[in-house]
Motif scaffolding. Structure first.
Motif, PDB file in Angstrom:
ATOM      1  N   UNK A   5       0.857  -1.188   0.000  1.00 31.93           N
ATOM      2  CA  UNK A   5       0.000   0.000   0.000  1.00 31.93           C
ATOM      3  C   UNK A   5       0.889   1.232   0.000  1.00 31.93           C
ATOM      4  N   UNK A   6       0.772   2.033  -1.046  1.00 31.76           N
ATOM      5  CA  UNK A   6       1.517   3.280  -1.139  1.00 31.76           C
ATOM      6  C   UNK A   6       0.665   4.423  -0.617  1.00 31.76           C
ATOM      7  N   UNK A   7       1.335   5.393   0.015  1.00 24.54           N
ATOM      8  CA  UNK A   7       0.669   6.604   0.488  1.00 24.54           C
ATOM      9  C   UNK A   7       1.396   7.817  -0.068  1.00 24.54           C
ATOM     10  N   UNK A   8       0.642   8.865  -0.308  1.00 26.42           N
ATOM     11  CA  UNK A   8       1.194  10.137  -0.789  1.00 26.42           C
ATOM     12  C   UNK A   8       0.500  11.253  -0.036  1.00 26.42           C
ATOM     13  N   UNK A   9       1.252  11.925   0.831  1.00 27.18           N
ATOM     14  CA  UNK A   9       0.694  13.002   1.642  1.00 27.18           C
ATOM     15  C   UNK A   9       1.164  14.350   1.102  1.00 27.18           C
ATOM     16  N   UNK A  10       0.213  15.219   0.820  1.00 26.91           N
ATOM     17  CA  UNK A  10       0.513  16.555   0.312  1.00 26.91           C
ATOM     18  C   UNK A  10       0.432  17.567   1.442  1.00 26.91           C
ATOM     19  N   UNK A  11       1.380  18.500   1.444  1.00 21.22           N
ATOM     20  CA  UNK A  11       1.376  19.553   2.468  1.00 21.22           C
ATOM     21  C   UNK A  11       1.794  20.876   1.838  1.00 21.22           C
ATOM     22  N   UNK A  12       1.422  21.956   2.498  1.00 19.70           N
ATOM     23  CA  UNK A  12       1.712  23.300   2.001  1.00 19.70           C
ATOM     24  C   UNK A  12       0.463  24.149   2.108  1.00 19.70           C
ATOM     25  N   UNK A  13       0.494  25.278   1.440  1.00 21.79           N
ATOM     26  CA  UNK A  13      -0.639  26.205   1.516  1.00 21.79           C
ATOM     27  C   UNK A  13      -1.720  25.800   0.519  1.00 21.79           C
ATOM     28  N   UNK A  14      -2.263  24.624   0.730  1.00 19.39           N
ATOM     29  CA  UNK A  14      -3.208  24.048  -0.215  1.00 19.39           C
ATOM     30  C   UNK A  14      -4.618  24.558   0.029  1.00 19.39           C
ATOM     31  N   UNK A  15      -5.226  25.084  -1.015  1.00 18.55           N
ATOM     32  CA  UNK A  15      -6.622  25.505  -0.942  1.00 18.55           C
ATOM     33  C   UNK A  15      -7.534  24.340  -1.311  1.00 18.55           C
TER      34      UNK A  15
ATOM     35  N   UNK B 110      -5.013  23.875  -6.230  1.00 18.79           N
ATOM     36  CA  UNK B 110      -4.856  25.305  -6.009  1.00 18.79           C
ATOM     37  C   UNK B 110      -4.209  25.561  -4.653  1.00 18.79           C
ATOM     38  N   UNK B 111      -3.360  26.574  -4.624  1.00 26.65           N
ATOM     39  CA  UNK B 111      -2.748  26.995  -3.369  1.00 26.65           C
ATOM     40  C   UNK B 111      -3.102  28.449  -3.095  1.00 26.65           C
ATOM     41  N   UNK B 112      -3.028  28.813  -1.819  1.00 29.39           N
ATOM     42  CA  UNK B 112      -3.168  30.198  -1.405  1.00 29.39           C
ATOM     43  C   UNK B 112      -1.759  30.692  -1.085  1.00 29.39           C
TER      44      UNK B 112
END
Length: 122
Positions: A19-29, A100-102
């Protein structure tokens, strides 16, 4: 900037699961599409599976019935459940996310993960 962190790869015998996971982080809208690609030595990068914000999924013919993509919108995370793995699934797997990011305003982004090795032994 949006960072993607992939995890869950490794070595498994044919017929096994990962099972692969991909976590996104940052100023994500918001996140539109989340997908997994793979690239084996000497081959071009190819789409494995993707999922839209509405939950519509798309799979490469070679993985249909064996792989399942899902996402947790609250965690900005995508998953790829890989069952009945075959030696030909051996590749570096990359996560791809767009949305989209803010960031001093609203702008679009498209990011790639660093890649994670999946090796299936026969």
């Amino acid at each position: 900037q949006v960072q993607l962190v992939e995890s869950g790869g490794g070595l498994v015998q044919a017929g096994g699961s990962l099972r692969l996971s991909c976590a996104a982080s940052g100023s994500i809208a918001s996140i539109n599409n989340m997908g997994w690609y793979r690239q084996a030595p000497g081959n071009q990068r190819e789409l494995v599976a993707s999922v839209t914000s509405g939950g519509t999924t798309n799979y490469a013919d070679s993985v249909k019935g064996r792989f399942t993509i899902s996402r947790d919108n609250a965690k900005n995370t995508a998953y790829l459940q890989m069952n009945s793995l075959k030696p030909e699934d051996t590749a570096v797997y990359y996560c791809n996310v767009d949305g989209w990011v803010i960031d001093a305003g609203r702008r679009s982004f498209k990011s790639w993960g660093q890649g994670i090795q999946v090796t299936v032994s026969s």
